[in-house]
Design an enzyme around this catalytic site. Structure first.
Site, PDB file in Angstrom:
ATOM      1  N   HIS A  66       0.862  -1.200   0.000  1.00 23.57           N
ATOM      2  CA  HIS A  66       0.000   0.000   0.000  1.00 23.57           C
ATOM      3  C   HIS A  66       0.888   1.236   0.000  1.00 23.57           C
ATOM      4  CE1 HIS A  66      -3.903   2.119   0.768  1.00 23.57           C
ATOM      5  NE2 HIS A  66      -3.029   3.076   1.067  1.00 23.57           N
ATOM      6  N   CYS A  67       0.987   1.856  -1.158  1.00 21.40           N
ATOM      7  CA  CYS A  67       1.725   3.115  -1.267  1.00 21.40           C
ATOM      8  C   CYS A  67       1.128   3.878  -2.446  1.00 21.40           C
ATOM      9  CB  CYS A  67       3.212   2.855  -1.461  1.00 21.40           C
ATOM     10  SG  CYS A  67       3.572   1.703  -2.788  1.00 21.40           S
ATOM     11  N   HIS A  68       1.553   5.110  -2.592  1.00 27.17           N
ATOM     12  CA  HIS A  68       0.970   5.963  -3.632  1.00 27.17           C
ATOM     13  C   HIS A  68       2.075   6.669  -4.416  1.00 27.17           C
ATOM     14  CE1 HIS A  68      -2.798   5.655  -1.326  1.00 27.17           C
ATOM     15  NE2 HIS A  68      -2.144   6.066  -0.265  1.00 27.17           N
ATOM     16  N   THR A 112      -7.330   9.553  -3.758  1.00 28.32           N
ATOM     17  CA  THR A 112      -8.438  10.415  -4.198  1.00 28.32           C
ATOM     18  C   THR A 112      -7.966  11.698  -4.873  1.00 28.32           C
ATOM     19  OG1 THR A 112      -8.494  11.309  -1.962  1.00 28.32           O
ATOM     20  CG2 THR A 112     -10.086   9.587  -2.487  1.00 28.32           C
ATOM     21  N   ARG A 165     -14.326  12.630   4.515  1.00 32.34           N
ATOM     22  CA  ARG A 165     -13.382  13.733   4.337  1.00 32.34           C
ATOM     23  C   ARG A 165     -12.586  13.599   3.024  1.00 32.34           C
ATOM     24  NH1 ARG A 165      -8.287  11.907   5.370  1.00 32.34           N
ATOM     25  NH2 ARG A 165      -8.161  10.081   6.731  1.00 32.34           N
ATOM     26  N   TYR A 192     -12.142   1.362   1.835  1.00 34.16           N
ATOM     27  CA  TYR A 192     -11.571   2.228   2.869  1.00 34.16           C
ATOM     28  C   TYR A 192     -12.713   2.906   3.610  1.00 34.16           C
ATOM     29  CZ  TYR A 192      -8.216   5.565   4.941  1.00 34.16           C
ATOM     30  OH  TYR A 192      -7.434   6.293   5.809  1.00 34.16           O
ATOM     31  N   HIS A 216      -6.170  -0.308   6.119  1.00 34.92           N
ATOM     32  CA  HIS A 216      -5.735   0.304   7.372  1.00 34.92           C
ATOM     33  C   HIS A 216      -6.479  -0.229   8.609  1.00 34.92           C
ATOM     34  CE1 HIS A 216      -3.846   2.489   4.314  1.00 34.92           C
ATOM     35  NE2 HIS A 216      -4.547   3.584   4.297  1.00 34.92           N
ATOM     36  N   ASP A 284       2.254   2.979   3.129  1.00 28.66           N
ATOM     37  CA  ASP A 284       1.363   4.122   2.878  1.00 28.66           C
ATOM     38  C   ASP A 284       2.149   5.379   2.481  1.00 28.66           C
ATOM     39  OD1 ASP A 284      -1.166   5.257   2.484  1.00 28.66           O
ATOM     40  OD2 ASP A 284      -1.117   6.212   4.444  1.00 28.66           O
ATOM     41  N   ASN A 289      -2.168  13.560   3.909  1.00 26.76           N
ATOM     42  CA  ASN A 289      -3.057  14.067   4.966  1.00 26.76           C
ATOM     43  C   ASN A 289      -2.540  13.867   6.383  1.00 26.76           C
ATOM     44  OD1 ASN A 289      -5.224  15.134   3.457  1.00 26.76           O
ATOM     45  ND2 ASN A 289      -5.863  13.042   2.977  1.00 26.76           N
TER      46      ASN A 289
HETATM   47  C1  0GY Z   1      -4.255   6.431   2.435  1.00 31.69           C
HETATM   48  C2  0GY Z   1      -5.070   7.204   3.317  1.00 31.69           C
HETATM   49  C3  0GY Z   1      -5.598   8.406   3.052  1.00 31.69           C
HETATM   50  C4  0GY Z   1      -5.770   8.944   1.753  1.00 31.69           C
HETATM   51  C5  0GY Z   1      -6.309   8.272   0.737  1.00 31.69           C
HETATM   52  O1  0GY Z   1      -7.218   8.049  -1.359  1.00 31.69           O
HETATM   53  C6  0GY Z   1      -6.751   8.830  -0.552  1.00 31.69           C
HETATM   54  O2  0GY Z   1      -6.633  10.033  -0.762  1.00 31.69           O
HETATM   55  O3  0GY Z   1      -6.525   6.991   0.849  1.00 31.69           O
HETATM   56  C7  0GY Z   1      -6.130   9.147   4.187  1.00 31.69           C
HETATM   57  O4  0GY Z   1      -6.193  10.395   4.092  1.00 31.69           O
HETATM   58  O5  0GY Z   1      -6.515   8.531   5.207  1.00 31.69           O
HETATM   59  O6  0GY Z   1      -4.575   5.274   2.139  1.00 31.69           O
HETATM   60  O7  0GY Z   1      -3.228   6.924   1.994  1.00 31.69           O
END
Ligand code: 0GY
Length: 333
Positions: A66-68, A112, A165, A192, A216, A284, A289
Site C-alpha cells: 500500500h503506497c501511492h 483520491t 473527508r 476504505y 488500514h 502508505d 493528509n
Molecule cells: C491512504 C489514506 C488516506 C488517503 C487516501 O485516497 C486517498 O486520498 O486513501 C487518508 O487520508 O486517510 O490510504 O493513503
C-alpha cells in the site's frame, strides 16, 4: 505565493547504506493550493526527508502492498474535485525508498487526489520493470477496453472509498455495477472506511462479489481498546467471511500515543495472528493528509516484527499473501 519544501533524492541510497552523506537534497517548489481546495497544501506535512534504515531485515521478495505516487503534478495534474493537494511524490522516489527499506515490489494504490485519472499510477508501474502493480479508481464511464488497458498496465484491483473527508459521496448503486464488471477479471476490491461506519456498511460490503480487502485495519478508534464492540464486530466480519482480507497498515494514522505506536500494535498483532493468510502490509508512503507527525518509514518497517513476530508470519504478510493477490501467475498452486 510559492512555498518551498526540502525533498530528499533517494537515488544514491543503497540498501542498508550509511545515510550520512549519501543523501542528495533538492529544493522543490510546490504551488500554493488551487482556489477551492478543501485542504491547504501548507497544512499537510511532506514525507519524511531521510527515513532511517530499518533494524528489521525485510525478507527477500517482500511487497510494500500500500503506497501511492502523486504527480509530478506538472505532468499528471491533480483532480479538480480533490479534497487535498499533496506534495509531488514521484515514482523514482518511491522506488528508491523501496530499495532503501529492503522491499522488492510495490502495490500502488490510486488516491483520491488523482480522482479517476489513473495515469500517474500506470506510469509508475510502467517504469517499475515489473516490480509494481496497482489498484485503480474507476467510474461507470470506464469502457471494457479501458478495463483491459488497466489490466495490461498492471492493475489487479479497484478501490471504493467511503471516507467522507476524502470523497463527497460513495454511490453504492454505481459501486455495485462496477464491482459486477470487474468480478470476472480476477481483480479484488479494496475498501476504505472508518470502523464506526461498519455496522451501516457491512450489508453493502457483504453484497459485493469476490475478494474484499479492507484498508488500514478498518480504521479502529484505538482509544476504545482492543476489546471494543466495534473491533469485535470487525473481527467477526473477517471470521465469518474468508473472502475478506485486511491491511495491517497505518499505525501512524491510528495512533493516539504517537511513535513507536504501542497503542496500535495489539490491533496489528491480533489481525496478523488470527488471519495470517489474509493480511497485507504497506508503508502508505508518502502518507497523505498526515498532520500530527510524519512517520519515519524505517521506523514503520520496524513495526512489522512486533505485529508478525515469527518468520513464518512475516513471510505470509510480506510475500505469500500479496503475491497471491497481485502476482498470482508467479505463485505455484
Ligand atoms: C491512504 C489514506 C488516506 C488517503 C487516501 O485516497 C486517498 O486520498 O486513501 C487518508 O487520508 O486517510 O490510504 O493513503
Amino acid at each position: 505565493m510559492i512555498f518551498k519544501i526540502s525533498i530528499i533524492n533517494f537515488q544514491n541510497v543503497k540498501r542498508n547504506g550509511n545515510l550520512n552523506g549519501n543523501w542528495e537534497e533538492n529544493l522543490m517548489t510546490q504551488p500554493e493550493r488551487a482556489p477551492g481546495d478543501a485542504v491547504s497544501a501548507t497544512a499537510y506535512l511532506p514525507y519524511h526527508p531521510s527515513p532511517s534504515a530499518p533494524t528489521f531485515a525485510v525478507p527477500e521478495g517482500a511487497v510494500d502492498a500500500h503506497c501511492h505516487v502523486f504527480g509530478p503534478s506538472a505532468r499528471f495534474p491533480f483532480a479538480p474535485e480533490r479534497k487535498y493537494t499533496p506534495v509531488d511524490a514521484a515514482s523514482e522516489t518511491l522506488f528508491a525508498l523501496r530499495d532503501h527499506l529492503g522491499f522488492s515490489r510495490n502495490v500502488i494504490v490510486q488516491a483520491t487526489c488523482h480522482g479517476r485519472d489513473n495515469s500517474a499510477m500506470l506510469d509508475a508501474i510502467a517504469r517499475s520493470d515489473g516490480a509494481a502493480r496497482g489498484v485503480a479508481v474507476i467510474g461507470e464511464e470506464a469502457s471494457d477496453d479501458a478495463l483491459d488497458a488497466l489490466h495490461a498496465g498492471g492493475v489487479r484491483g479497484i478501490r471504493f472509498n467511503f471516507l467522507k473527508r476524502l470523497v463527497g459521496n460513495a454511490p453504492r448503486d454505481a459501486y455495485h455495477r462496477i464491482a459486477a464488471r470487474i468480478a470476472d477479471r480476477g481483480w479484488h476490491i479494496v475498501v476504505y472506511f472508518e470502523m464506526a461506519e461498519l455496522e451501516d456498511l457491512a450489508p453493502f460490503l457483504l453484497s459485493l462479489p469476490g475478494t474484499i480487502v479492507v484498508d488500514h485495519m478498518g480504521r479502529p478508534d484505538v482509544s476504545q481498546g482492543i476489546d471494543s464492540a466495534d473491533f469485535a464486530g470487525f473481527l467477526r466480519l473477517l471470521d465469518d467471511n474468508e473472502r475478506f482480507w485486511v491491511k495491517a497498515t497505518c499505525p501512524e494514522r491510528l495512533t493516539q500515543a504517537g511513535p513507536p505506536y504501542d497503542d496500535v500494535i495489539p490491533y496489528g498483532r491480533t489481525l496478523v495472528s488470527r488471519f495470517p493468510d489474509r493480511v497485507l502490509w504497506g508503508t502508505d508512503w508518502p502518507h497523505p493528509n498526515m498532520r500530527s507527525h510524519m512517520p519515519d518509514d524505517g521506523a514503520l518497517v520496524d513495526v512489522i516484527p512486533r505485529i508478525a513476530p515469527t518468520e513464518a508470519l512475516q513471510r505470509k504478510l510480506l510475500i505469500d499473501n500479496p503475491m497471491r493477490l497481485y502476482w498470482p501467475e508467479e505463485v505455484s498452486r
